[in-house]
Design a protein around this motif. Structure first.
Motif, PDB file in Angstrom:
ATOM      1  N   ILE A   1      31.253  42.808  17.093  1.00 47.47           N
ATOM      2  CA  ILE A   1      30.936  41.384  16.793  1.00 47.47           C
ATOM      3  C   ILE A   1      31.325  40.624  17.776  1.00 47.47           C
ATOM      4  O   ILE A   1      30.265  39.459  18.071  1.00 47.47           O
ATOM      5  N   SER A   2      31.842  40.794  19.199  1.00 51.86           N
ATOM      6  CA  SER A   2      31.940  40.104  20.307  1.00 51.86           C
ATOM      7  C   SER A   2      30.734  40.418  20.522  1.00 51.86           C
ATOM      8  O   SER A   2      30.174  39.221  21.298  1.00 51.86           O
ATOM      9  N   GLU A   3      30.347  41.212  20.853  1.00 52.87           N
ATOM     10  CA  GLU A   3      28.438  41.608  21.417  1.00 52.87           C
ATOM     11  C   GLU A   3      27.395  40.567  20.542  1.00 52.87           C
ATOM     12  O   GLU A   3      26.875  40.596  21.335  1.00 52.87           O
ATOM     13  N   ALA A   4      27.858  40.665  19.184  1.00 52.74           N
ATOM     14  CA  ALA A   4      26.630  39.708  18.679  1.00 52.74           C
ATOM     15  C   ALA A   4      26.845  38.347  18.594  1.00 52.74           C
ATOM     16  O   ALA A   4      25.779  37.398  18.835  1.00 52.74           O
ATOM     17  N   ILE A   5      28.266  37.661  19.285  1.00 50.55           N
ATOM     18  CA  ILE A   5      28.902  36.977  19.455  1.00 50.55           C
ATOM     19  C   ILE A   5      27.933  35.993  20.896  1.00 50.55           C
ATOM     20  O   ILE A   5      26.812  35.487  21.479  1.00 50.55           O
ATOM     21  N   HIS A   6      27.634  37.854  21.908  1.00 51.58           N
ATOM     22  CA  HIS A   6      26.304  37.349  23.341  1.00 51.58           C
ATOM     23  C   HIS A   6      25.507  37.028  23.233  1.00 51.58           C
ATOM     24  O   HIS A   6      24.531  36.352  23.409  1.00 51.58           O
ATOM     25  N   SER A   7      25.359  37.887  22.088  1.00 53.69           N
ATOM     26  CA  SER A   7      23.636  38.190  21.768  1.00 53.69           C
ATOM     27  C   SER A   7      23.035  36.864  20.833  1.00 53.69           C
ATOM     28  O   SER A   7      22.459  36.629  21.283  1.00 53.69           O
ATOM     29  N   GLY A   8      24.278  36.116  20.427  1.00 52.20           N
ATOM     30  CA  GLY A   8      23.997  35.077  20.193  1.00 52.20           C
ATOM     31  C   GLY A   8      23.440  33.441  21.065  1.00 52.20           C
ATOM     32  O   GLY A   8      22.753  32.739  20.314  1.00 52.20           O
ATOM     33  N   ILE A   9      24.218  33.704  21.687  1.00 53.66           N
ATOM     34  CA  ILE A   9      24.841  33.267  23.210  1.00 53.66           C
ATOM     35  C   ILE A   9      23.192  33.500  23.541  1.00 53.66           C
ATOM     36  O   ILE A   9      22.578  32.331  23.944  1.00 53.66           O
ATOM     37  N   ASP A  10      22.843  34.167  23.832  1.00 52.79           N
ATOM     38  CA  ASP A  10      21.586  34.793  24.416  1.00 52.79           C
ATOM     39  C   ASP A  10      20.210  34.411  23.153  1.00 52.79           C
ATOM     40  O   ASP A  10      19.596  33.492  23.686  1.00 52.79           O
ATOM     41  N   LEU A  11      20.197  34.070  22.044  1.00 54.80           N
ATOM     42  CA  LEU A  11      18.914  33.888  21.345  1.00 54.80           C
ATOM     43  C   LEU A  11      19.347  31.945  21.523  1.00 54.80           C
ATOM     44  O   LEU A  11      18.157  31.797  21.514  1.00 54.80           O
TER      45      LEU A  11
END
Length: 316
Positions: A44-54
């Motif tokens: 989930i933390s990686e999903a948040i990281h990718s969300g910031i990347d988005l």
């Protein structure tokens, strides 16, 4: 550089920025689904990281589209600093993401970690690393060629995502092999600390151009060398000033010439130096202030050859 070439580079910038948006959106959805399915805070933390990347990719897309607009009445020096503002916002967003990751990981450590089969998490992390490696390489290649700090920031985001995805991948493999679930939030915190470092570096780089810091020493030496290639045609130069705005550079200097030169001849010399500077720095804006030599014709130390009789002619 011809306008058609600049237009082509601008189209390339927006195209690669669009690719980054699509890839990040796909990975955010995939990671969130898998993360909640298996209950993994690291995924989930990686999903948040990718969300910031988005978000960063969206900001980069709009900034590269607008920063390439020509100067107008309200923005006489162009719109290049939109890219620096974009990079600053992206860095601040990474700080927020890191804080959220650390908070969620801490909660998991306090209240215990319950994980389902982590095989799906392992697969999605490997897929994420491969996709982001491909997109980040294309982003960085375009960023270097077009000197886009917004695209470079986006590329660095994805490169950190590659490393953190591989870190989570290794952590999930370790959990599958050992059954020690506390490793999940620990790896999540390591991810947060890693991206914090990237955020600090990006913030410093973006703010430097907003503060009109001079061009790098190597670039200023190149500028001086280009000017000195014409040293037989002028007395001297001083007050060299440089700065950068997005991919645009600004160069201005005072050039001392013989009093015998006419305005037309001095203007021709300035144009020739400007052309040579723009061959090396195509998006540069060059201003040359002409000054007459104070010593007159009797100075024996004049660098210019026969400056009192010098007639400037364009080189063919």
């Amino acid at each position: 550089m011809a306008n058609s070439s600049i237009d082509q580079l601008n189209k390339e910038k927006t195209s690669i920025a669009r690719l980054s948006i699509v890839s990040n959106l796909s990975l955010v959805i995939l990671k969130l689904i898998v993360g909640f399915m298996i209950g993994s805070v690291s995924v989930i933390s990686e999903a948040i990281h990718s969300g910031i990347d988005l978000i960063a990719a969206v900001i980069a897309y709009f900034s590269v589209r607008n920063s390439s607009k020509p100067p107008d009445r309200e923005h006489a020096f162009g719109h290049g600093k939109l890219e620096n503002i974009s990079g600053t916002i992206e860095a601040l967003l990474i700080f927020v993401a890191a804080g959220l990751i650390i908070y969620e990981a801490y909660e998991k450590i306090l209240h215990g970690v319950v994980l389902e089969d982590v095989s799906l998490g392992i697969a999605v992390m490997l897929i994420s690393a491969i996709v982001n490696l491909y997109v980040s390489q294309r982003l960085m290649k375009t960023a270097k060629r077009t000197e886009s700090i917004a695209l470079e920031a986006d590329a660095w985001h994805l490169r950190t995502d590659v490393l953190t995805s591989l870190g989570i991948f290794a952590g999930l493999v370790a959990i599958k092999l050992t059954g020690i679930t506390i490793l999940d939030p620990i790896f999540a915190i390591l991810v947060a600390l890693f991206i914090l470092k990237a955020a600090v570096e990006l913030l410093i780089k973006s703010v430097k151009d907003l503060m009109d810091v001079k061009l790098p020493e190597a670039e200023e030496k190149e500028i001086c060398q280009i000017i000195e290639d014409h040293s037989k045609q002028y007395v001297g130069f001083h007050e060299l000033r440089t700065r950068k705005s997005g991919s645009d550079r600004f160069i201005d200097l005072h050039l001392v010439v013989s009093r015998e030169l006419t305005i037309e001849q001095a203007h021709g010399l300035a144009d020739h130096i400007e052309e040579d500077l723009k061959k090396r720095f195509p998006r540069a804006s060059v201003i040359i202030h002409m000054e007459p030599c104070e010593n007159g014709d009797e100075c024996g130390k004049c660098k210019a050859q026969d400056c009192s009789k010098y007639q400037y002619r364009e080189e063919e």
